[in-house]
Design a protein around this motif. Structure first.
Motif, PDB file in Angstrom:
ATOM      1  N   HIS A   1       3.571   1.441 -17.697  1.00 15.51           N
ATOM      2  CA  HIS A   1       4.051   1.919 -18.749  1.00 15.51           C
ATOM      3  C   HIS A   1       3.857   3.297 -18.692  1.00 15.51           C
ATOM      4  CE1 HIS A   1       6.174   2.306 -22.747  1.00 15.51           C
ATOM      5  NE2 HIS A   1       5.058   3.255 -22.860  1.00 15.51           N
ATOM      6  N   PHE A   2       2.744   3.842 -18.302  1.00 14.44           N
ATOM      7  CA  PHE A   2       2.348   5.598 -18.097  1.00 14.44           C
ATOM      8  C   PHE A   2       3.550   6.098 -17.191  1.00 14.44           C
ATOM      9  CE2 PHE A   2       0.453   8.752 -15.772  1.00 14.44           C
ATOM     10  CZ  PHE A   2       0.175   9.664 -16.774  1.00 14.44           C
ATOM     11  N   GLY A   3       3.780   5.558 -16.081  1.00 11.42           N
ATOM     12  CA  GLY A   3       4.893   5.989 -15.131  1.00 11.42           C
ATOM     13  C   GLY A   3       6.366   5.989 -15.604  1.00 11.42           C
ATOM     14  N   LEU A   4       6.419   4.734 -16.291  1.00  5.38           N
ATOM     15  CA  LEU A   4       7.909   4.482 -16.871  1.00  5.38           C
ATOM     16  C   LEU A   4       8.346   5.496 -17.795  1.00  5.38           C
ATOM     17  CD1 LEU A   4       7.815   0.543 -16.684  1.00  5.38           C
ATOM     18  CD2 LEU A   4       9.316   1.825 -15.292  1.00  5.38           C
ATOM     19  N   GLN A   5       7.551   5.614 -18.971  1.00  3.70           N
ATOM     20  CA  GLN A   5       7.847   6.202 -20.131  1.00  3.70           C
ATOM     21  C   GLN A   5       7.784   7.620 -19.630  1.00  3.70           C
ATOM     22  OE1 GLN A   5       5.735   8.684 -21.942  1.00  3.70           O
ATOM     23  NE2 GLN A   5       4.276   8.403 -20.429  1.00  3.70           N
TER      24      GLN A   5
ATOM     25  N   ASP B   1       5.166  15.895  -9.271  1.00  2.00           N
ATOM     26  CA  ASP B   1       5.275  16.060  -7.998  1.00  2.00           C
ATOM     27  C   ASP B   1       4.353  15.287  -7.054  1.00  2.00           C
ATOM     28  OD1 ASP B   1       5.705  17.107  -5.423  1.00  2.00           O
ATOM     29  OD2 ASP B   1       4.686  19.267  -5.970  1.00  2.00           O
ATOM     30  N   ILE B   2       4.960  14.112  -6.835  1.00  2.00           N
ATOM     31  CA  ILE B   2       4.130  13.082  -5.798  1.00  2.00           C
ATOM     32  C   ILE B   2       4.910  12.857  -4.931  1.00  2.00           C
ATOM     33  CG2 ILE B   2       3.276  10.811  -5.906  1.00  2.00           C
ATOM     34  CD1 ILE B   2       3.352  11.160  -9.065  1.00  2.00           C
ATOM     35  N   ARG B   3       4.449  13.108  -3.834  1.00  2.00           N
ATOM     36  CA  ARG B   3       5.080  12.649  -2.284  1.00  2.00           C
ATOM     37  C   ARG B   3       4.611  11.556  -1.803  1.00  2.00           C
ATOM     38  NH1 ARG B   3       5.313  17.856   1.499  1.00  2.00           N
ATOM     39  NH2 ARG B   3       6.804  16.651   2.397  1.00  2.00           N
ATOM     40  N   VAL B   4       5.467  10.658  -1.107  1.00  2.00           N
ATOM     41  CA  VAL B   4       5.028   9.457  -0.411  1.00  2.00           C
ATOM     42  C   VAL B   4       4.783   9.822   1.193  1.00  2.00           C
ATOM     43  CG1 VAL B   4       5.574   7.054   0.073  1.00  2.00           C
ATOM     44  CG2 VAL B   4       5.962   7.920  -2.190  1.00  2.00           C
ATOM     45  N   ILE B   5       3.713   9.502   1.528  1.00  2.59           N
ATOM     46  CA  ILE B   5       3.387   9.768   2.868  1.00  2.59           C
ATOM     47  C   ILE B   5       3.724   8.447   3.640  1.00  2.59           C
ATOM     48  CG2 ILE B   5       1.488  10.257   4.640  1.00  2.59           C
ATOM     49  CD1 ILE B   5       0.391  12.155   2.509  1.00  2.59           C
ATOM     50  N   GLU B   6       3.188   7.530   3.085  1.00  6.88           N
ATOM     51  CA  GLU B   6       3.515   6.229   3.793  1.00  6.88           C
ATOM     52  C   GLU B   6       3.628   4.986   2.601  1.00  6.88           C
ATOM     53  OE1 GLU B   6       4.663   4.350   6.302  1.00  6.88           O
ATOM     54  OE2 GLU B   6       3.280   5.280   7.716  1.00  6.88           O
ATOM     55  N   SER B   7       4.376   3.975   2.852  1.00  3.42           N
ATOM     56  CA  SER B   7       4.569   2.985   1.863  1.00  3.42           C
ATOM     57  C   SER B   7       4.860   1.758   2.552  1.00  3.42           C
ATOM     58  CB  SER B   7       5.618   3.065   0.973  1.00  3.42           C
ATOM     59  OG  SER B   7       5.632   2.146   0.113  1.00  3.42           O
TER      60      SER B   7
ATOM     61  N   MET C   1       0.849  -1.317   0.070  1.00  5.68           N
ATOM     62  CA  MET C   1      -0.024   0.178   0.043  1.00  5.68           C
ATOM     63  C   MET C   1       0.895   1.185  -0.326  1.00  5.68           C
ATOM     64  SD  MET C   1      -3.129   1.326   2.766  1.00  5.68           S
ATOM     65  CE  MET C   1      -2.098   1.972   3.904  1.00  5.68           C
ATOM     66  N   ARG C   2       0.184   2.126  -0.801  1.00  7.75           N
ATOM     67  CA  ARG C   2       0.888   3.484  -0.789  1.00  7.75           C
ATOM     68  C   ARG C   2      -0.022   4.608  -0.661  1.00  7.75           C
ATOM     69  NH1 ARG C   2       5.646   4.003  -3.638  1.00  7.75           N
ATOM     70  NH2 ARG C   2       5.545   5.922  -4.500  1.00  7.75           N
ATOM     71  N   ILE C   3       0.309   5.576   0.308  1.00  7.28           N
ATOM     72  CA  ILE C   3      -0.448   6.486   0.685  1.00  7.28           C
ATOM     73  C   ILE C   3       0.424   7.784   0.197  1.00  7.28           C
ATOM     74  CG2 ILE C   3      -1.815   8.357   2.535  1.00  7.28           C
ATOM     75  CD1 ILE C   3      -1.819   5.937   4.310  1.00  7.28           C
TER      76      ILE C   3
ATOM     77  N   GLU D   1       3.345   1.672  -7.375  1.00  9.58           N
ATOM     78  CA  GLU D   1       4.016   2.841  -7.288  1.00  9.58           C
ATOM     79  C   GLU D   1       3.342   3.550  -8.890  1.00  9.58           C
ATOM     80  OE1 GLU D   1       8.522   2.230  -5.661  1.00  9.58           O
ATOM     81  OE2 GLU D   1       8.195   1.926  -7.772  1.00  9.58           O
ATOM     82  N   ALA D   2       3.383   2.481  -9.750  1.00  7.93           N
ATOM     83  CA  ALA D   2       2.851   3.104 -11.303  1.00  7.93           C
ATOM     84  C   ALA D   2       1.360   3.603 -10.982  1.00  7.93           C
ATOM     85  CB  ALA D   2       2.834   2.018 -12.334  1.00  7.93           C
ATOM     86  N   ALA D   3       0.607   2.692 -10.254  1.00  2.00           N
ATOM     87  CA  ALA D   3      -1.021   2.769 -10.184  1.00  2.00           C
ATOM     88  C   ALA D   3      -1.067   4.229  -9.333  1.00  2.00           C
ATOM     89  CB  ALA D   3      -1.477   1.633  -9.339  1.00  2.00           C
ATOM     90  N   SER D   4      -0.308   4.670  -8.269  1.00  2.90           N
ATOM     91  CA  SER D   4      -0.350   5.626  -7.738  1.00  2.90           C
ATOM     92  C   SER D   4      -0.255   7.093  -8.699  1.00  2.90           C
ATOM     93  CB  SER D   4       0.722   5.882  -6.636  1.00  2.90           C
ATOM     94  OG  SER D   4       0.654   4.682  -5.759  1.00  2.90           O
ATOM     95  N   ILE D   5       0.769   7.001  -9.669  1.00  2.00           N
ATOM     96  CA  ILE D   5       0.927   8.059 -10.690  1.00  2.00           C
ATOM     97  C   ILE D   5      -0.544   8.313 -11.412  1.00  2.00           C
ATOM     98  CG2 ILE D   5       2.263   8.923 -12.311  1.00  2.00           C
ATOM     99  CD1 ILE D   5       4.713   7.233 -11.215  1.00  2.00           C
ATOM    100  N   PHE D   6      -0.871   6.918 -12.063  1.00  2.00           N
ATOM    101  CA  PHE D   6      -1.959   6.908 -12.943  1.00  2.00           C
ATOM    102  C   PHE D   6      -3.168   7.464 -12.250  1.00  2.00           C
ATOM    103  CE2 PHE D   6      -5.045   4.908 -15.642  1.00  2.00           C
ATOM    104  CZ  PHE D   6      -4.524   5.215 -16.836  1.00  2.00           C
ATOM    105  N   TYR D   7      -3.572   6.896 -11.101  1.00  4.59           N
ATOM    106  CA  TYR D   7      -4.598   7.477 -10.298  1.00  4.59           C
ATOM    107  C   TYR D   7      -4.656   8.801  -9.996  1.00  4.59           C
ATOM    108  CZ  TYR D   7      -8.506   7.110  -6.745  1.00  4.59           C
ATOM    109  OH  TYR D   7      -9.572   7.241  -6.188  1.00  4.59           O
ATOM    110  N   GLY D   8      -3.733   9.573  -9.688  1.00  6.45           N
ATOM    111  CA  GLY D   8      -3.866  10.985  -9.546  1.00  6.45           C
ATOM    112  C   GLY D   8      -3.922  11.800 -10.827  1.00  6.45           C
TER     113      GLY D   8
END
Length: 530
Positions: free
Chosen positions: A136-140, A44-50, A34-36, A319-326
């Motif tokens: 791939h969205f986050g990687l590219q 600009d994505i800051r990890v609060i908890e992982s 889980m990542r918050i 990690e990738a899903a966190s980026i995509f969701y935002g």
């Protein structure tokens, strides 16, 4: 408080939280994580908890085809711990994703229900094309930023390789454009499942595995080599594990590795069985079972796609899903750019069969105006418009097989193609549209319509109705209708155009198709010359 047995990777003070804060939970084959995060934009994505906990659920599913009741109970207890962590951080917005571990489980429906009853979580099972797309969205994006900062030193043409437990995703970018994507069903666990336990420990196993991988992947290389790849990007958990054994520390960033270094590691470890790999590198059986197929896949790629540069990136699905969701929540321009690239890739797919580019562009433009005329009141959204555009691009590919029954051929071809950027559920909607492109009333007697969910059926009906109108508007394939506008007036859809040509064919075909539209939308449709 971090749930028991979870590894805490990073934490920030709760006082630093900002409005767009959400949690992403991933039920994976080898771990539950889980990542918050706090999302401002894709940069600009800051990890609060992982937090992360290794599991063996994936191996159980790949061996027995299902998850046992004790394992389901254990999974629910772990998820309850993550739910408590969300409550501790006062996070009310979250998404729970599952990949191959539930996708492959025969009792998936029961697992989802038990999770919902015991935890309140509604789990989204991500199909394979979606899983590859999220990552791939986050990687590219991350890689492009890195290469730009290094003045394009890694070239212009890139092959992204993402290995999961269930598949290998190959994606090619050529000079900034997404031009090729293919998913191969030979992930690490799936490969091991092919061989019996005693076969995996045989001295012949490495060679047999190498030959098996080559037999599956060899048909792809003729196409991939055409793009003259400059850099291969290896990503995911598997890259992290192999990198660690190569004394290459792979975090969330970009690490450059010489191809020769990977080849040397292959020569050192590629001939070892799983048990020998465990002994040599002092790692667990679960890690060793990942190393063997991964390094063989890497070498298969390097043997057949000569490159000067290799990059390793350790981005996980969570990690990738966190980026995509935002990006979805904020409609980040990076996501819109990616969707445009998806459509370009779809055009490449269509062009390899049968495709009329100018006809498709005209239909796309007409459909854009019609959907905008409805505004929010037609029950369609931007995503539905995106699916309609894909159907417009692909609807003629069945003519490549045979003009007779081309719509049915197109339906089969769309369903049999991995279309980057849409889920299997969405792909079935696209396939249904092309099946009913010009005739037939969708009903449950027909498989293309019957297999859709109830909500997908209504979406498909609306998109088919609009599709038939815009197809009629360019029936001659001459793009006669210029300066097209559409608006709602007195319970009618009024489409107006200008033209210096004879538009009798378009007008007559529109009158023929509008009855279906009127029955679906409950309003008249008119096509008028200004």
């Amino acid at each position: 408080m971090v749930p028991t047995d979870f590894k805490q990777e990073r934490g920030l003070a709760m006082s630093e939280q900002k409005p767009l804060i959400y949690g992403i939970i991933h039920i994976g084959s080898s771990n539950l994580s889980m990542r918050i995060v706090q999302y401002n934009n894709v940069k600009d994505i800051r990890v609060i908890e992982s937090v992360r906990k290794d599991t063996s659920f994936g191996e159980e599913v790949f061996i027995h085809k299902k998850l046992s009741f004790p394992s389901i109970k254990k999974l629910c207890r772990m998820l309850e711990g993550l739910k408590q962590l969300l409550l501790d951080y006062q996070v009310k917005v979250y998404a729970v994703y599952a990949t191959a571990v539930l996708r492959e489980a025969e009792n998936c429906r029961s697992i989802l229900d038990l999770i919902r009853v015991n935890t309140g979580f509604n789990v989204q099972v991500v199909d394979m094309p979606q899983e590859i797309y999220f990552k791939h969205f986050g990687l590219q994006y991350q890689f492009k930023q890195y290469n730009k900062a290094n003045e394009g030193r890694l070239g212009n043409n890139f092959l992204f390789v993402d290995i999961t437990s269930g598949c290998v995703g190959l994606t090619v970018w050529e000079k900034g454009a997404l031009c090729y994507q293919h998913n191969v069903h030979i992930g690490t666990l799936r490969l091991l499942e092919t061989f019996k336990m005693n076969q995996r420990d045989s001295i012949n196993f490495p060679e047999a595995l190498s030959e098996y991988i080559h037999a599956i992947m060899e048909p792809l290389w003729v196409t991939v080599r055409k793009y003259k790849i400059d850099t291969v990007i290896l990503s995911g958990r598997e890259a992290r594990i192999v990198g660690r054994l190569m004394n290459v520390k792979i975090g969330a960033g970009v690490i450059e590795v010489k191809p020769e270094k990977i080849t040397r590691f292959y020569e050192e470890a590629g001939a070892l069985s799983t048990s020998m790999t465990m002994q040599k590198y002092h790692i667990t059986e679960s890690l060793a079972s990942v190393v063997t197929p991964t390094i063989h896949i890497y070498q298969e790629i390097l043997n057949n796609v000569p490159v000067n540069n290799v990059v390793m990136m350790g981005m996980t699905f969570a990690e990738a899903a966190s980026i995509f969701y935002g990006a979805q929540k904020t409609k980040d321009p990076a996501l819109l750019y990616m969707r445009a690239q998806n459509l370009e890739l779809t055009r490449s797919i269509a062009a390899s069969y049968y495709y009329e580019p100018e006809h498709a562009k005209a239909m796309e433009l007409y459909s854009y105006h019609i959907i905008r005329a409805f505004d929010q009141y037609n029950g369609l959204n931007e995503r539905d418009e995106f699916l309609l555009r894909m159907a417009i691009i692909l609807y003629q590919i069945g003519k490549y097989v045979n003009l007779l029954g081309s719509s049915a051929h197109a339906w089969s071809m769309v369903r049999g193609t991995d279309i980057f950027g849409i889920s299997d559920k969405e792909k079935d909607i696209v396939a249904c549209i092309v099946y009913y492109d010009h005739k037939g009333i969708p009903n449950d007697d027909d498989e293309p319509f019957r297999i859709l969910s109830d909500d997908s059926k209504m979406t498909a009906l609306k998109l088919i109705a609009i599709f038939r109108l815009v197809r009629a508007m360019d029936m001659s394939r001459k793009q006669k209708l210029k300066d097209v506008t559409a608006r709602i007036t007195k319970d009618a859809l009024l489409i107006e155009y200008e033209s210096s040509e004879n538009t009798a064919l378009e007008t007559w075909m529109f009158d023929k198709e509008k009855e279906f539209f009127e029955n679906i939308f409950g309003m008249e449709a008119r096509l008028e010359r200004r």
